[in-house]
Motif scaffolding. Structure first.
Motif, PDB file in Angstrom:
ATOM      1  N   GLU A 121       0.909  -1.317  -0.045  1.00 24.95           N
ATOM      2  CA  GLU A 121       0.041  -0.079  -0.060  1.00 24.95           C
ATOM      3  C   GLU A 121       0.884   1.215  -0.210  1.00 24.95           C
ATOM      4  O   GLU A 121       0.593   2.258  -0.704  1.00 24.95           O
ATOM      5  CB  GLU A 121      -0.786  -0.136   1.200  1.00 24.95           C
ATOM      6  N   ILE A 122       1.997   1.308   0.864  1.00 24.74           N
ATOM      7  CA  ILE A 122       2.757   2.298   0.708  1.00 24.74           C
ATOM      8  C   ILE A 122       3.461   2.648  -0.693  1.00 24.74           C
ATOM      9  O   ILE A 122       3.526   3.760  -1.284  1.00 24.74           O
ATOM     10  CB  ILE A 122       4.101   2.311   1.814  1.00 24.74           C
ATOM     11  N   PHE A 123       4.059   1.519  -1.270  1.00 22.85           N
ATOM     12  CA  PHE A 123       4.533   1.577  -2.500  1.00 22.85           C
ATOM     13  C   PHE A 123       3.451   2.284  -3.580  1.00 22.85           C
ATOM     14  O   PHE A 123       3.715   2.985  -4.419  1.00 22.85           O
ATOM     15  CB  PHE A 123       4.948   0.370  -2.979  1.00 22.85           C
ATOM     16  N   HIS A 136      13.484   5.414  -4.211  1.00 20.44           N
ATOM     17  CA  HIS A 136      13.757   4.601  -3.298  1.00 20.44           C
ATOM     18  C   HIS A 136      13.606   5.413  -1.711  1.00 20.44           C
ATOM     19  O   HIS A 136      13.265   4.815  -0.851  1.00 20.44           O
ATOM     20  CB  HIS A 136      14.991   3.994  -3.485  1.00 20.44           C
ATOM     21  N   VAL A 137      14.234   6.540  -1.966  1.00 20.28           N
ATOM     22  CA  VAL A 137      14.566   7.337  -0.586  1.00 20.28           C
ATOM     23  C   VAL A 137      13.078   7.676  -0.100  1.00 20.28           C
ATOM     24  O   VAL A 137      12.632   7.383   1.006  1.00 20.28           O
ATOM     25  CB  VAL A 137      15.195   8.692  -1.123  1.00 20.28           C
ATOM     26  N   SER A 138      12.010   8.036  -0.936  1.00 18.43           N
ATOM     27  CA  SER A 138      10.726   8.334  -0.546  1.00 18.43           C
ATOM     28  C   SER A 138      10.115   7.207   0.017  1.00 18.43           C
ATOM     29  O   SER A 138       9.348   7.217   0.984  1.00 18.43           O
ATOM     30  CB  SER A 138       9.977   9.013  -1.772  1.00 18.43           C
ATOM     31  N   LEU A 139      10.388   5.948  -0.844  1.00 15.81           N
ATOM     32  CA  LEU A 139       9.753   4.866  -0.072  1.00 15.81           C
ATOM     33  C   LEU A 139      10.159   4.422   1.120  1.00 15.81           C
ATOM     34  O   LEU A 139       9.416   4.119   2.111  1.00 15.81           O
ATOM     35  CB  LEU A 139      10.097   3.640  -1.166  1.00 15.81           C
ATOM     36  N   MET A 140      11.717   4.666   1.417  1.00 12.86           N
ATOM     37  CA  MET A 140      12.122   4.152   2.702  1.00 12.86           C
ATOM     38  C   MET A 140      11.567   5.156   3.679  1.00 12.86           C
ATOM     39  O   MET A 140      11.175   4.797   4.882  1.00 12.86           O
ATOM     40  CB  MET A 140      13.567   4.122   2.696  1.00 12.86           C
ATOM     41  N   PHE A 141      11.461   6.510   3.459  1.00 11.91           N
ATOM     42  CA  PHE A 141      10.984   7.339   4.481  1.00 11.91           C
ATOM     43  C   PHE A 141       9.404   7.052   5.153  1.00 11.91           C
ATOM     44  O   PHE A 141       8.962   7.208   5.910  1.00 11.91           O
ATOM     45  CB  PHE A 141      11.360   8.662   4.150  1.00 11.91           C
ATOM     46  N   SER A 142       8.966   6.880   3.846  1.00 11.47           N
ATOM     47  CA  SER A 142       7.452   6.465   3.870  1.00 11.47           C
ATOM     48  C   SER A 142       7.223   5.146   4.836  1.00 11.47           C
ATOM     49  O   SER A 142       6.321   5.105   5.673  1.00 11.47           O
ATOM     50  CB  SER A 142       6.632   6.275   2.669  1.00 11.47           C
ATOM     51  N   VAL A 143       7.859   4.425   4.683  1.00 10.51           N
ATOM     52  CA  VAL A 143       8.017   3.082   5.397  1.00 10.51           C
ATOM     53  C   VAL A 143       8.526   3.279   6.836  1.00 10.51           C
ATOM     54  O   VAL A 143       7.667   2.741   7.542  1.00 10.51           O
ATOM     55  CB  VAL A 143       8.893   2.023   4.681  1.00 10.51           C
ATOM     56  N   GLU A 144       9.273   4.124   7.033  1.00 10.55           N
ATOM     57  CA  GLU A 144       9.645   4.549   8.417  1.00 10.55           C
ATOM     58  C   GLU A 144       8.421   5.177   9.121  1.00 10.55           C
ATOM     59  O   GLU A 144       8.386   5.134  10.294  1.00 10.55           O
ATOM     60  CB  GLU A 144      10.984   5.399   8.380  1.00 10.55           C
ATOM     61  N   ASN A 145       7.967   6.064   8.423  1.00  8.03           N
ATOM     62  CA  ASN A 145       6.820   6.885   9.086  1.00  8.03           C
ATOM     63  C   ASN A 145       5.562   5.801   9.422  1.00  8.03           C
ATOM     64  O   ASN A 145       5.052   5.813  10.354  1.00  8.03           O
ATOM     65  CB  ASN A 145       6.417   7.829   8.142  1.00  8.03           C
ATOM     66  N   ALA A 146       5.413   5.164   8.549  1.00 11.45           N
ATOM     67  CA  ALA A 146       4.152   4.256   8.588  1.00 11.45           C
ATOM     68  C   ALA A 146       4.375   3.007   9.618  1.00 11.45           C
ATOM     69  O   ALA A 146       3.281   2.925  10.459  1.00 11.45           O
ATOM     70  CB  ALA A 146       3.693   3.397   7.334  1.00 11.45           C
ATOM     71  N   ALA A 190      13.409  -3.882  -7.539  1.00 13.44           N
ATOM     72  CA  ALA A 190      13.474  -2.421  -8.066  1.00 13.44           C
ATOM     73  C   ALA A 190      13.067  -2.230  -9.635  1.00 13.44           C
ATOM     74  O   ALA A 190      12.370  -1.515 -10.259  1.00 13.44           O
ATOM     75  CB  ALA A 190      14.374  -1.218  -7.722  1.00 13.44           C
ATOM     76  N   ASP A 191      14.005  -3.161 -10.511  1.00 17.27           N
ATOM     77  CA  ASP A 191      13.980  -3.004 -11.590  1.00 17.27           C
ATOM     78  C   ASP A 191      12.924  -3.637 -12.342  1.00 17.27           C
ATOM     79  O   ASP A 191      12.543  -3.458 -13.565  1.00 17.27           O
ATOM     80  CB  ASP A 191      15.221  -3.965 -12.064  1.00 17.27           C
ATOM     81  N   GLN A 192      12.046  -4.314 -11.564  1.00 22.40           N
ATOM     82  CA  GLN A 192      10.737  -4.631 -12.015  1.00 22.40           C
ATOM     83  C   GLN A 192       9.525  -3.841 -11.706  1.00 22.40           C
ATOM     84  O   GLN A 192       8.369  -4.180 -12.117  1.00 22.40           O
ATOM     85  CB  GLN A 192      10.267  -6.225 -11.140  1.00 22.40           C
ATOM     86  N   VAL A 193       9.557  -2.676 -11.173  1.00 27.65           N
ATOM     87  CA  VAL A 193       8.735  -1.585 -10.741  1.00 27.65           C
ATOM     88  C   VAL A 193       8.881  -0.271 -11.366  1.00 27.65           C
ATOM     89  O   VAL A 193       9.991   0.341 -11.277  1.00 27.65           O
ATOM     90  CB  VAL A 193       8.575  -1.489  -9.239  1.00 27.65           C
TER      91      VAL A 193
END
Length: 80
Positions: A12-14, A42-52, A31-34
């Protein structure tokens, strides 16, 4: 109703960050598949995961993830 799995929550985050409501992830997804999952995303995804999940990922953890399954495992380990 059961709690969503970590993989479902990560998916859902992705979907949100990459603006792709139909995105389906597996533990083996890399990553190569998306479409849109580049270094900046990737940076935005990781920060979003951290927050969630209320966790903190080290730089090594963020850059060393081989696939979505590795991310799920790190999240689960940090959540205890």
């Amino acid at each position: 109703m059961t709690e969503p799995t970590t993989l479902e929550q990560v998916q859902e985050i992705f979907r949100d960050v990459l603006a792709d409501p139909d995105l389906t992830l597996t533990r083996e997804t890399v990553a190569d598949q998306v479409d849109g999952w580049d270094s900046l995303a990737h940076v935005s995804l990781m920060f979003s995961v951290e927050n969630a999940f209320g966790i903190q990922l080290s730089d090594a953890e963020m850059s060393g993830l081989s696939d979505v399954g590795a991310l799920v495992d790190v999240v689960d380990a940090k959540r205890g």
